[in-house]
Design a protein around this motif. Sequence first.
Motif, PDB file in Angstrom:
ATOM      1  N   SER A  27      27.424  29.512 -22.418  1.00  0.00           N
ATOM      2  CA  SER A  27      28.203  30.659 -22.921  1.00  0.00           C
ATOM      3  C   SER A  27      28.692  30.735 -24.389  1.00  0.00           C
ATOM      4  O   SER A  27      29.518  31.599 -24.806  1.00  0.00           O
ATOM      5  N   GLY A  28      28.206  30.136 -25.113  1.00  0.00           N
ATOM      6  CA  GLY A  28      28.159  30.255 -26.695  1.00  0.00           C
ATOM      7  C   GLY A  28      29.247  29.664 -27.355  1.00  0.00           C
ATOM      8  O   GLY A  28      29.641  30.053 -28.452  1.00  0.00           O
ATOM      9  N   THR A  29      29.926  28.693 -26.833  1.00  0.00           N
ATOM     10  CA  THR A  29      31.187  28.105 -27.559  1.00  0.00           C
ATOM     11  C   THR A  29      30.807  27.581 -28.834  1.00  0.00           C
ATOM     12  O   THR A  29      31.361  27.964 -29.781  1.00  0.00           O
ATOM     13  N   LEU A  30      29.678  26.880 -29.166  1.00  0.00           N
ATOM     14  CA  LEU A  30      29.330  26.149 -30.411  1.00  0.00           C
ATOM     15  C   LEU A  30      29.029  27.272 -31.438  1.00  0.00           C
ATOM     16  O   LEU A  30      29.681  27.341 -32.561  1.00  0.00           O
ATOM     17  N   PRO A  31      27.998  28.234 -31.256  1.00  0.00           N
ATOM     18  CA  PRO A  31      27.749  29.183 -32.233  1.00  0.00           C
ATOM     19  C   PRO A  31      29.070  30.312 -32.206  1.00  0.00           C
ATOM     20  O   PRO A  31      29.113  30.348 -33.658  1.00  0.00           O
ATOM     21  N   LEU A  32      29.784  30.301 -31.381  1.00  0.00           N
ATOM     22  CA  LEU A  32      31.008  31.142 -31.755  1.00  0.00           C
ATOM     23  C   LEU A  32      31.926  30.606 -32.549  1.00  0.00           C
ATOM     24  O   LEU A  32      32.417  31.066 -33.546  1.00  0.00           O
ATOM     25  N   GLU A  33      32.206  29.296 -32.285  1.00  0.00           N
ATOM     26  CA  GLU A  33      33.122  28.544 -33.392  1.00  0.00           C
ATOM     27  C   GLU A  33      32.501  28.384 -34.856  1.00  0.00           C
ATOM     28  O   GLU A  33      33.279  28.534 -35.696  1.00  0.00           O
ATOM     29  N   ALA A  34      31.435  28.181 -34.777  1.00  0.00           N
ATOM     30  CA  ALA A  34      30.438  28.207 -36.022  1.00  0.00           C
ATOM     31  C   ALA A  34      30.629  29.498 -36.963  1.00  0.00           C
ATOM     32  O   ALA A  34      31.177  29.539 -38.114  1.00  0.00           O
ATOM     33  N   ALA A  35      30.557  30.442 -36.186  1.00  0.00           N
ATOM     34  CA  ALA A  35      30.485  31.952 -36.763  1.00  0.00           C
ATOM     35  C   ALA A  35      32.033  32.241 -37.046  1.00  0.00           C
ATOM     36  O   ALA A  35      32.043  32.928 -38.125  1.00  0.00           O
ATOM     37  N   MET A  36      32.972  31.847 -36.277  1.00  0.00           N
ATOM     38  CA  MET A  36      34.276  32.223 -36.785  1.00  0.00           C
ATOM     39  C   MET A  36      34.961  31.284 -38.053  1.00  0.00           C
ATOM     40  O   MET A  36      35.535  31.725 -38.774  1.00  0.00           O
ATOM     41  N   LYS A  37      34.464  30.216 -37.849  1.00  0.00           N
ATOM     42  CA  LYS A  37      34.563  29.377 -39.306  1.00  0.00           C
ATOM     43  C   LYS A  37      33.781  29.876 -40.583  1.00  0.00           C
ATOM     44  O   LYS A  37      34.567  30.282 -41.601  1.00  0.00           O
ATOM     45  N   ALA A  38      32.430  30.242 -40.298  1.00  0.00           N
ATOM     46  CA  ALA A  38      31.830  31.050 -41.378  1.00  0.00           C
ATOM     47  C   ALA A  38      32.183  32.412 -41.616  1.00  0.00           C
ATOM     48  O   ALA A  38      32.294  32.530 -42.975  1.00  0.00           O
ATOM     49  N   GLY A  39      32.677  32.983 -40.790  1.00  0.00           N
ATOM     50  CA  GLY A  39      33.340  34.346 -41.129  1.00  0.00           C
ATOM     51  C   GLY A  39      34.884  34.440 -41.618  1.00  0.00           C
ATOM     52  O   GLY A  39      35.364  35.439 -41.585  1.00  0.00           O
ATOM     53  N   ASN A  40      35.433  33.058 -41.642  1.00  0.00           N
ATOM     54  CA  ASN A  40      36.900  32.979 -41.816  1.00  0.00           C
ATOM     55  C   ASN A  40      37.728  33.810 -41.041  1.00  0.00           C
ATOM     56  O   ASN A  40      38.541  34.575 -41.189  1.00  0.00           O
ATOM     57  N   VAL A  41      37.414  33.516 -39.605  1.00  0.00           N
ATOM     58  CA  VAL A  41      38.135  34.383 -38.681  1.00  0.00           C
ATOM     59  C   VAL A  41      39.222  33.295 -38.004  1.00  0.00           C
ATOM     60  O   VAL A  41      38.850  32.365 -37.446  1.00  0.00           O
ATOM     61  N   ALA A  42      40.451  34.095 -38.118  1.00  0.00           N
ATOM     62  CA  ALA A  42      41.479  33.004 -37.500  1.00  0.00           C
ATOM     63  C   ALA A  42      41.242  33.077 -36.020  1.00  0.00           C
ATOM     64  O   ALA A  42      41.445  34.323 -35.431  1.00  0.00           O
ATOM     65  N   PRO A  43      41.237  31.956 -35.564  1.00  0.00           N
ATOM     66  CA  PRO A  43      41.223  31.885 -33.735  1.00  0.00           C
ATOM     67  C   PRO A  43      42.165  32.500 -33.081  1.00  0.00           C
ATOM     68  O   PRO A  43      41.763  33.144 -31.812  1.00  0.00           O
ATOM     69  N   GLY A  44      43.374  32.688 -33.673  1.00  0.00           N
ATOM     70  CA  GLY A  44      44.529  33.059 -32.735  1.00  0.00           C
ATOM     71  C   GLY A  44      44.592  34.506 -32.860  1.00  0.00           C
ATOM     72  O   GLY A  44      45.566  35.355 -32.359  1.00  0.00           O
ATOM     73  N   LEU A  45      43.665  35.299 -33.604  1.00  0.00           N
ATOM     74  CA  LEU A  45      43.786  36.697 -33.586  1.00  0.00           C
ATOM     75  C   LEU A  45      43.611  37.698 -32.428  1.00  0.00           C
ATOM     76  O   LEU A  45      44.028  38.725 -32.392  1.00  0.00           O
ATOM     77  N   PHE A  46      42.848  36.864 -31.334  1.00  0.00           N
ATOM     78  CA  PHE A  46      42.751  37.395 -30.133  1.00  0.00           C
ATOM     79  C   PHE A  46      43.503  37.313 -28.899  1.00  0.00           C
ATOM     80  O   PHE A  46      43.161  37.697 -27.688  1.00  0.00           O
ATOM     81  N   ARG A  47      44.548  36.464 -29.232  1.00  0.00           N
ATOM     82  CA  ARG A  47      45.360  35.994 -28.125  1.00  0.00           C
ATOM     83  C   ARG A  47      46.319  37.332 -27.785  1.00  0.00           C
ATOM     84  O   ARG A  47      46.930  37.944 -28.745  1.00  0.00           O
ATOM     85  N   ASP A  48      46.847  37.404 -26.812  1.00  0.00           N
ATOM     86  CA  ASP A  48      47.897  38.406 -26.379  1.00  0.00           C
ATOM     87  C   ASP A  48      49.133  37.822 -26.951  1.00  0.00           C
ATOM     88  O   ASP A  48      50.071  38.789 -27.628  1.00  0.00           O
ATOM     89  N   ARG A  49      49.794  36.717 -26.947  1.00  0.00           N
ATOM     90  CA  ARG A  49      50.852  36.335 -27.347  1.00  0.00           C
ATOM     91  C   ARG A  49      50.904  34.752 -27.550  1.00  0.00           C
ATOM     92  O   ARG A  49      50.158  34.219 -26.948  1.00  0.00           O
ATOM     93  N   PHE A  50      51.960  34.279 -28.269  1.00  0.00           N
ATOM     94  CA  PHE A  50      52.155  32.966 -28.437  1.00  0.00           C
ATOM     95  C   PHE A  50      53.443  32.849 -28.317  1.00  0.00           C
ATOM     96  O   PHE A  50      54.488  33.518 -27.861  1.00  0.00           O
ATOM     97  N   GLY A  51      53.891  31.474 -27.844  1.00  0.00           N
ATOM     98  CA  GLY A  51      55.275  31.129 -27.211  1.00  0.00           C
ATOM     99  C   GLY A  51      56.328  31.454 -28.015  1.00  0.00           C
ATOM    100  O   GLY A  51      57.478  31.979 -27.524  1.00  0.00           O
TER     101      GLY A  51
END
Length: 374
Positions: free
Chosen positions: A200-224
């Motif tokens: 389901s793409g976990t490794l290429p997605l994490e690589a692309a997020m790092k390469a594209g300087n994408v903050a992984p928390g941007l897609f979450r609805d909310r934080f505590g």
Amino acid sequence: MAQYFATVARGLEEIAARELEGLGAQSVRPEFAGVAFAGDRTLLYRVNLWGRTLFRVLVPMAEFRCTSAPMLYREVRAIDWENYLSPENTLAVDCTGKNQQLNHTHFSALQVKNAIVDRQRDQFGVRSSVDVQNPDLRLNLHIHRDRAVLSLDSSGNSLHRRGYRPAVGSAPLKETLAAALLEIANYSPEMPFLDPLCGSGTLPLEAAMKAGNVAPGLFRDRFGFETWRDFDAGVWQQLKEEAKGARKIELPAFVGGSDRDGTVLQQAKTNAEGCGLSGNIRFQCADVRDIEAPCDRGILMCNPPYGERLGDRQQLGAFYKQLGDTFKQRFKGWTAYVLTGSKDLAKRVGLRASRRIPVSNGGLDCTLLEYELY
């Protein structure tokens, strides 16, 4: 400066410590299954937004001697809970660790909850409800020997849940571990990356997020921390805007994934759309025997089944041999990484590993094998 503690998978403490230093954390100190650090409120928000290898970011609020249930109840009840939540706020308590008297985490968590709601009842005549999914205040109790630490959980849900993923294949790799494996492999955005068994793409997605300087928390609805009394919406909004502005439109190098299962590959494409990376990752429906190197060098990384959860050991032996043959024949100049939980299957790859890195994958003792493909 406040004190914080980030929980991480066992064995990844040093990697998480380097990541926290890179995000601006002070007094960084790796400990067992976590990293202690210090910083201001802005750093707390930033670490939640950008942390790739962390599970949760805790804010310790009380530490006390704790050798029995009555002692735990008494210490927790003595805290000024009215500073943290009112009876209309919801509550959840997680517990890790144990000692001789408090040897059941659910029971220990129940003592904490009871102490808080009993205090509320005495003061206000009403009490908070429990909401285990999305509470206004999530607490974490950690017991070790005769000490207990009670912390506020600033993350809410575990940070490995990036928020972009409606589709998960069977036996998925946690995103936090995938990000850590990329660090172990010294992956950098200029390097081509391919996962020939991407699921389901976990490794290429994490690589692309790092390469594209994408903050992984941007897609979450909310934080505590967003439901805390001292939440600073202005600072949080500014950090999110900065993160959106820091994203790269194009990736510096090829990132791809292939899998012979078209259904699971469709899940990978759906997940890539969820984080806006569908145009940046090349997915291909192909058997391992048929893949070709897209460039003359790069990083090849995969998490093949190793008979614990998926696949049968006998059939897998031939599959691992095929994997080694494909690497050898078609990926000269690349560095390959195979995560496996089976020493027997690892031998079937038929290549000499230049490094063997012990890794825990969901409680299973695994090894990340590195192969230099000259």
